[in-house]
Design a protein around this motif. Structure first.
Motif, PDB file in Angstrom:
ATOM      1  N   THR A 527       0.712  -0.887   0.063  1.00  0.00           N
ATOM      2  CA  THR A 527       0.242  -0.328   0.010  1.00  0.00           C
ATOM      3  C   THR A 527       1.245   1.405  -0.061  1.00  0.00           C
ATOM      4  N   ALA A 528       0.810   2.617  -0.843  1.00  0.00           N
ATOM      5  CA  ALA A 528       0.664   3.373  -1.221  1.00  0.00           C
ATOM      6  C   ALA A 528       0.483   4.313  -0.923  1.00  0.00           C
ATOM      7  N   ASN A 529      -0.452   4.678  -0.065  1.00  0.00           N
ATOM      8  CA  ASN A 529      -2.061   5.704  -0.403  1.00  0.00           C
ATOM      9  C   ASN A 529      -2.678   5.596  -1.952  1.00  0.00           C
ATOM     10  N   SER A 530      -2.570   4.919  -2.437  1.00  0.00           N
ATOM     11  CA  SER A 530      -3.262   4.422  -3.537  1.00  0.00           C
ATOM     12  C   SER A 530      -4.493   4.173  -3.305  1.00  0.00           C
ATOM     13  N   ARG A 531      -5.622   3.729  -4.455  1.00  0.00           N
ATOM     14  CA  ARG A 531      -5.982   2.814  -4.481  1.00  0.00           C
ATOM     15  C   ARG A 531      -5.420   1.681  -4.168  1.00  0.00           C
ATOM     16  N   VAL A 532      -6.534   0.554  -2.830  1.00  0.00           N
ATOM     17  CA  VAL A 532      -5.996  -1.191  -3.056  1.00  0.00           C
ATOM     18  C   VAL A 532      -6.554  -2.282  -3.009  1.00  0.00           C
ATOM     19  N   VAL A 533      -7.916  -1.276  -3.364  1.00  0.00           N
ATOM     20  CA  VAL A 533      -9.034  -2.753  -3.429  1.00  0.00           C
ATOM     21  C   VAL A 533     -10.204  -2.309  -5.062  1.00  0.00           C
ATOM     22  N   ASP A 534     -10.970  -2.775  -5.182  1.00  0.00           N
ATOM     23  CA  ASP A 534     -12.029  -2.655  -6.618  1.00  0.00           C
ATOM     24  C   ASP A 534     -13.070  -2.716  -5.760  1.00  0.00           C
ATOM     25  N   GLY A 535     -14.849  -2.244  -6.631  1.00  0.00           N
ATOM     26  CA  GLY A 535     -15.278  -2.543  -6.465  1.00  0.00           C
ATOM     27  C   GLY A 535     -15.455  -2.481  -5.123  1.00  0.00           C
ATOM     28  N   SER A 536     -16.605  -3.497  -4.304  1.00  0.00           N
ATOM     29  CA  SER A 536     -17.627  -2.789  -3.090  1.00  0.00           C
ATOM     30  C   SER A 536     -17.196  -2.948  -2.287  1.00  0.00           C
ATOM     31  N   MET A 537     -15.446  -3.199  -1.871  1.00  0.00           N
ATOM     32  CA  MET A 537     -15.186  -2.857  -0.709  1.00  0.00           C
ATOM     33  C   MET A 537     -14.394  -1.466  -1.184  1.00  0.00           C
ATOM     34  N   ASN A 538     -13.660  -0.926  -2.523  1.00  0.00           N
ATOM     35  CA  ASN A 538     -13.467   0.492  -3.210  1.00  0.00           C
ATOM     36  C   ASN A 538     -14.381   1.420  -2.756  1.00  0.00           C
ATOM     37  N   GLN A 539     -15.783   1.061  -2.521  1.00  0.00           N
ATOM     38  CA  GLN A 539     -16.611   1.909  -2.678  1.00  0.00           C
ATOM     39  C   GLN A 539     -16.774   2.274  -1.338  1.00  0.00           C
ATOM     40  N   LYS A 540     -16.775   1.861  -0.433  1.00  0.00           N
ATOM     41  CA  LYS A 540     -16.445   1.683   0.952  1.00  0.00           C
ATOM     42  C   LYS A 540     -15.562   2.692   1.857  1.00  0.00           C
ATOM     43  N   ILE A 541     -14.583   2.336   0.929  1.00  0.00           N
ATOM     44  CA  ILE A 541     -13.970   3.556   0.765  1.00  0.00           C
ATOM     45  C   ILE A 541     -14.071   4.870   0.038  1.00  0.00           C
ATOM     46  N   GLY A 542     -14.327   4.781  -0.821  1.00  0.00           N
ATOM     47  CA  GLY A 542     -14.254   6.085  -0.987  1.00  0.00           C
ATOM     48  C   GLY A 542     -13.753   6.597  -2.286  1.00  0.00           C
ATOM     49  N   THR A 543     -13.290   8.152  -2.171  1.00  0.00           N
ATOM     50  CA  THR A 543     -12.350   8.521  -3.369  1.00  0.00           C
ATOM     51  C   THR A 543     -11.147   8.976  -2.881  1.00  0.00           C
ATOM     52  N   GLY A 544     -10.259  10.091  -3.331  1.00  0.00           N
ATOM     53  CA  GLY A 544      -9.639  10.495  -2.793  1.00  0.00           C
ATOM     54  C   GLY A 544      -7.622  10.032  -3.362  1.00  0.00           C
ATOM     55  N   PHE A 545      -7.910   9.318  -3.248  1.00  0.00           N
ATOM     56  CA  PHE A 545      -6.491   8.455  -2.874  1.00  0.00           C
ATOM     57  C   PHE A 545      -5.379   9.388  -4.148  1.00  0.00           C
ATOM     58  N   ARG A 546      -3.943   8.936  -3.539  1.00  0.00           N
ATOM     59  CA  ARG A 546      -3.076   9.372  -3.793  1.00  0.00           C
ATOM     60  C   ARG A 546      -2.384   8.563  -5.816  1.00  0.00           C
ATOM     61  N   LEU A 547      -1.968   9.359  -6.765  1.00  0.00           N
ATOM     62  CA  LEU A 547      -1.591   8.363  -7.838  1.00  0.00           C
ATOM     63  C   LEU A 547      -0.690   6.884  -7.510  1.00  0.00           C
ATOM     64  N   GLY A 548      -0.900   6.448  -8.006  1.00  0.00           N
ATOM     65  CA  GLY A 548      -0.376   4.577  -7.322  1.00  0.00           C
ATOM     66  C   GLY A 548       0.980   4.317  -8.674  1.00  0.00           C
ATOM     67  N   ALA A 549       1.213   5.644  -8.536  1.00  0.00           N
ATOM     68  CA  ALA A 549       2.759   5.558  -9.648  1.00  0.00           C
ATOM     69  C   ALA A 549       3.843   5.150  -8.323  1.00  0.00           C
ATOM     70  N   ARG A 550       3.878   4.917  -7.220  1.00  0.00           N
ATOM     71  CA  ARG A 550       4.930   4.421  -6.053  1.00  0.00           C
ATOM     72  C   ARG A 550       4.389   3.166  -5.583  1.00  0.00           C
ATOM     73  N   ALA A 551       2.942   2.948  -5.597  1.00  0.00           N
ATOM     74  CA  ALA A 551       2.752   1.710  -5.496  1.00  0.00           C
ATOM     75  C   ALA A 551       2.908   0.572  -6.369  1.00  0.00           C
ATOM     76  N   GLY A 552       2.766   1.058  -7.695  1.00  0.00           N
ATOM     77  CA  GLY A 552       2.925   0.178  -8.702  1.00  0.00           C
ATOM     78  C   GLY A 552       4.824   0.026  -8.686  1.00  0.00           C
ATOM     79  N   GLN A 553       5.890   1.053  -7.951  1.00  0.00           N
ATOM     80  CA  GLN A 553       7.083   0.507  -8.160  1.00  0.00           C
ATOM     81  C   GLN A 553       7.728  -0.213  -7.054  1.00  0.00           C
ATOM     82  N   ILE A 554       6.984  -0.080  -6.265  1.00  0.00           N
ATOM     83  CA  ILE A 554       7.159  -1.552  -5.078  1.00  0.00           C
ATOM     84  C   ILE A 554       6.276  -2.581  -5.729  1.00  0.00           C
ATOM     85  N   ARG A 555       5.500  -2.806  -5.555  1.00  0.00           N
ATOM     86  CA  ARG A 555       5.401  -3.878  -6.393  1.00  0.00           C
ATOM     87  C   ARG A 555       6.134  -4.243  -7.317  1.00  0.00           C
ATOM     88  N   ASP A 556       6.536  -3.796  -8.473  1.00  0.00           N
ATOM     89  CA  ASP A 556       7.226  -4.546  -9.463  1.00  0.00           C
ATOM     90  C   ASP A 556       8.095  -4.803  -8.883  1.00  0.00           C
TER      91      ASP A 556
END
Length: 823
Positions: A527-556
């Motif tokens: 996790t890195a302040n960007s969206r973590v999940v999708d679907g109904s789980m994400n709807q409970k969290i709402g919007t406002g996430f930061r860009l996913g570039a950092r999370a993607g670099q960590i993942r890779d």
């Protein structure tokens, strides 16, 4: 001459006496490290052991005694820091600092956190009230145990105010103000853009996600198409007005001739602001399951990014006390504590390790109020007309009379502002509700599995966080920790009225409704302040996430590791590769080498530096800084023109409030639609060239050639003590500088794992496997103590700067203080 000589001697003696008194007072406020001190309220002795870095190990026979000992250590080492935190949240800084803090206090008083904190502490369980009371009494005993008050109070010429149980709640509120959008700026900006430019334009400029998304569940969101000219046509505007900064207006001055008009200091200031975009509050954490490591151990990496000052926000500690559920009957909880609170915030209990990143979900809503036509002192609700509740907040101001502020509240929250149409709005925020703060996080000290940890996390009252946890069996999990509102009738993305009952909040989610990911098939969580999940789980969290570039670099990076261990994960934390900016580098090189491009020597040097940029946010790279600045200037110019008409109506129409703006910006660069181009320019090629001209002008005003304008020269540490940073009038500059950390160039930046700015970055780094803490690693900026004469004031800071591995566990005991029950 004799009179002058005598006067000079007297003045010298007075000065020497004052200096001597100051030194005595300063030394008298040093924490006590050795010996024995009697403490009222203890059931049994408590020891506070410290190693060479001042890391405290607090041992006791009872958990409440350990809380009292932790309070004692915090009170001696960090009281002024704690005082600022509670006063910041309560709006009580002017009482300490004077009139200069009055406006900030007025803003905070709108939340009435002091009153809310009193309500919350009185509603806690008897166990939690007892814990808070033991901690507060320990803090006050620690403060009283100093020979002199902390040195800051000597400088400010005030007496410290005792700690109370309510103050602990206020410290948690200070974190809400740091980690949530406490004044609704992001939603207000989106609302203004939607109203003034249209929902399609908003959805394009700030989409729900884009190609940079890197969730652990789901796929990247698809970018919306560019709205057509029938929806938005910037070319139809005869002349765009100045955008979100003076740097945007420079676009028009560059014009078709490519020549800049000199605006001297104002333009330079605007350029400087445009080059440096402050990183948002956030963090990294990730977990690797035992199925991927050589010995079956799960690993947790924690890297919480916050504002940096002296002393650091965290206080390292190990708490040791009897626990029948722990292996061997003794519980040892190691990690970081937050001065002002009585437990470990993130760390390991020997069976489970946990850490956080900010969710940046949607935990706040603007409610547009509908006034009662018959009475302006009332507003409309689904239950009819209601009067505003009114409260008077008295603000004490040092060296002058008090001020009184009236606060109006609705059933949804306080009235904080008006929109661009003049409509008043109330602020609905989880921090205003009783669920905002609980002491449930203490229960993490005794959990032994990831399931037990998730159950605790979903009951905690704190700013909502991505909670990542691993256990000694090699398992890993994620959930949200903190209260989650149950919305109905709206997404919460933009302001709207709730008066007809068709939209609002219907209480809070129950623990079994929280989103969770347990033992993912991939064996990795990030996790890195960007969206973590999708679907109904994400709807409970709402919007406002930061860009996913950092999370993607960590993942890779994690996917590239074979049988990772602690040092491998530390390397991920220190990863400063500029992968996010690679396409911007290519674009800049294309612009510089385009047919007909100028052969200006400055451009040739710029091209050489960009070509040899090194691909890292390293302190010696000028090319990295040039690429970064180019993107910033171009973004400001493009969005400044698009949002110019909106900003004329509402000053919050700024691109910095659009968290996902990178997706729209790059789509515009790729497709180059004329109806999104500033009408002062012929085509997008001229726009791209205009940003180069701005870059060259900006760096041309600096001393030395382009090659000397390295990233380290811009990204230089400014980690300062509050007395030095905010109120230098209280101290001579040569003394103030001794309170600060060294001005060292720092590697790292935004949109990469090693997030780093001059006064922002990793407030701690650790990598640990529960049950194997002796192999763990830890970094922390500044030092344990808040006292400049303490040997621990800067201990460990240099290792943090250089990224050198240091142990997670406290080292050999060098100091031992025993607290014994007072008779």
């Amino acid at each position: 001459m004799k009179w002058l000589s005598v006067s000079f001697l007297v003045l010298l003696l007075i000065t020497a006496g004052l200096v001597g008194f100051g030194i005595v007072q300063l030394r008298g406020s040093l924490p006590v490290l050795d010996g024995e001190i009697a403490l009222y309220g203890l059931a049994a002795p408590v020891t506070i052991e410290r190693d060479a870095q001042g890391v405290a190990t607090i041992r006791g026979e009872h958990r409440f005694d350990v809380a009292r000992g932790l309070g004692f250590a915090h009170g001696q080492d960090r009281f002024f820091q704690m005082d600022l935190a509670r006063r910041f949240a309560a709006g009580e800084l002017a009482e300490l600092l004077g009139e200069g803090a009055l406006e900030a206090d007025k803003r905070q008083r709108l939340h009435r956190f002091r009153s809310r904190a009193g309500t919350i502490i009185s509603s806690q369980s008897s166990r939690d009230r007892r814990l808070a009371r033991a901690y507060a009494e320990g803090v006050n005993a620690g403060l009283a145990g100093l020979e002199a008050a902390p040195f800051e109070y000597l400088v400010l010429d005030v007496d410290p105010r005792p700690w109370t149980t309510t103050d602990t709640i206020l410290v948690v509120y200070s974190m809400y103000l740091d980690l949530n959008d406490g004044y609704g700026e992001y939603e207000a900006a989106r609302g203004a853009i939607e109203d003034l430019l249209g929902v399609e334009v908003l959805d394009f400029l700030d989409p729900l996600g884009n190609e940079w998304d890197a969730p652990i569940v789901g796929e990247p969101f698809e970018m919306p198409a560019i709205p057509g000219p029938e929806v938005f046509d910037l070319r139809a505007v005869s002349r765009a007005s100045a955008g979100e900064s003076e740097s945007a207006s420079r676009l028009f001055e560059i014009g078709k001739a490519g020549e800049a008009v000199d605006t001297a200091a104002a333009a330079h200031t605007a350029h400087d602001t445009a080059e440096w975009s402050r990183p948002v509050r956030g963090s990294n954490n990730w977990a690797v399951a035992g199925s991927l490591t050589a010995d079956g151990r799960a690993l947790l990496a924690s890297d919480m990014h916050l504002g940096l000052q002296v002393p650091n926000i965290w206080y390292r500690v190990a708490l040791v006390f009897p626990d029948d559920s722990a292996p061997g009957g003794t519980r040892r909880v190691v990690g970081v504590s937050l001065p002002g609170t009585p437990f470990v915030i993130a760390g390991s209990n020997g069976e489970v390790a946990w850490s956080f990143t900010n969710t940046w979900g949607d935990w706040e809503d603007w409610v547009v109020l509908e006034p009662d036509p018959a009475d302006p002192d009332r507003y409309l609700t689904v239950g009819g007309s209601r009067p505003f509740a009114r409260f008077e907040e008295k603000i004490k101001v040092k060296d002058r009379s008090d001020e009184t502020l009236e606060v109006r509240e609705t059933i949804w929250g306080p009235v904080l502002d008006k929109d661009h149409r003049g409509q008043e709005r109330a602020y609905r925020w989880i921090a205003h509700d009783p669920q905002a703060v609980t002491f449930a996080s203490m229960d993490l000290e005794g959990v032994s599995t990831v399931e037990e940890a998730l159950a605790v996390a979903n009951r905690v009252g704190a700013p909502p966080q991505n909670f990542v946890v691993v256990d000694a069996e090699g398992r890993i999990a994620w959930t949200v920790m903190g209260p989650m509102p149950r919305r109905f009738g709206h997404s919460g993305r933009t302001p709207r009225t709730w008066s007809d009952g068709s939209a609002g909040w219907d209480g809070y989610l129950a623990p079994d409704e929280y989103p969770r990911v347990l033992d993912p098939e991939e064996g990795r969580i990030w996790t890195a302040n960007s969206r973590v999940v999708d679907g109904s789980m994400n709807q409970k969290i709402g919007t406002g996430f930061r860009l996913g570039a950092r999370a993607g670099q960590i993942r890779d990076h994690l996917r590239e590791l074979e049988e990772p261990d602690e040092r491998a994960l530390l390397a991920v934390q220190l990863d400063d590769r500029a992968l996010f900016l690679e396409r911007w580098r290519s674009l800049l090189l294309d612009v510089l080498s385009a047919d007909g491009a100028s052969a200006d020597p400055r451009r040739l040097e710029l091209a050489r530096l960009v070509e040899d940029w090194g691909g890292h946010a390293s302190i010696d790279s000028a090319g990295y800084r040039m690429v970064r600045a180019y993107r910033s200037f171009l973004s400001d110019q493009v969005y400044g023109a698009i949002l110019a008409s909106c900003k004329e109506e509402d000053e919050r129409c700024e691109s910095r409030y659009l968290n996902q703006r990178e997706g729209g910006l790059w789509r515009l660069i790729e497709e180059r639609p004329l109806h999104f181009l500033n009408p002062e320019l012929r085509d997008w090629e001229e726009q791209l060239e205009a940003a180069v001209e701005e870059l060259l002008e900006y760096f041309g005003e600096k001393e030395g050639p382009l090659a000397e304008q390295t990233w380290g020269k811009r990204n230089t540490a400014a980690i300062r003590h509050p007395l030095s940073r905010f109120i230098p009038c209280f101290l001579p500059s040569f003394i103030a500088r001794r309170l600060d950390m060294p001005s060292q160039p720092l590697a790292g930046d935004s949109n990469m794992p090693r997030v780093q700015g001059p006064d922002f970055g990793a407030s701690e780094r650790f990598v640990v496997s529960p049950g194997h803490e002796e192999d763990g690693l830890f970094h922390m900026p500044t030092g344990q103590s808040g006292h400049p004469l303490s040997p621990f004031y800067r201990a460990g800071h240099d290792a943090w700067v250089k990224g050198e591995p240091t142990p997670f566990l406290p080292g050999e005991t060098l100091y031992r203080l025993e607290l014994v029950p007072a008779e």
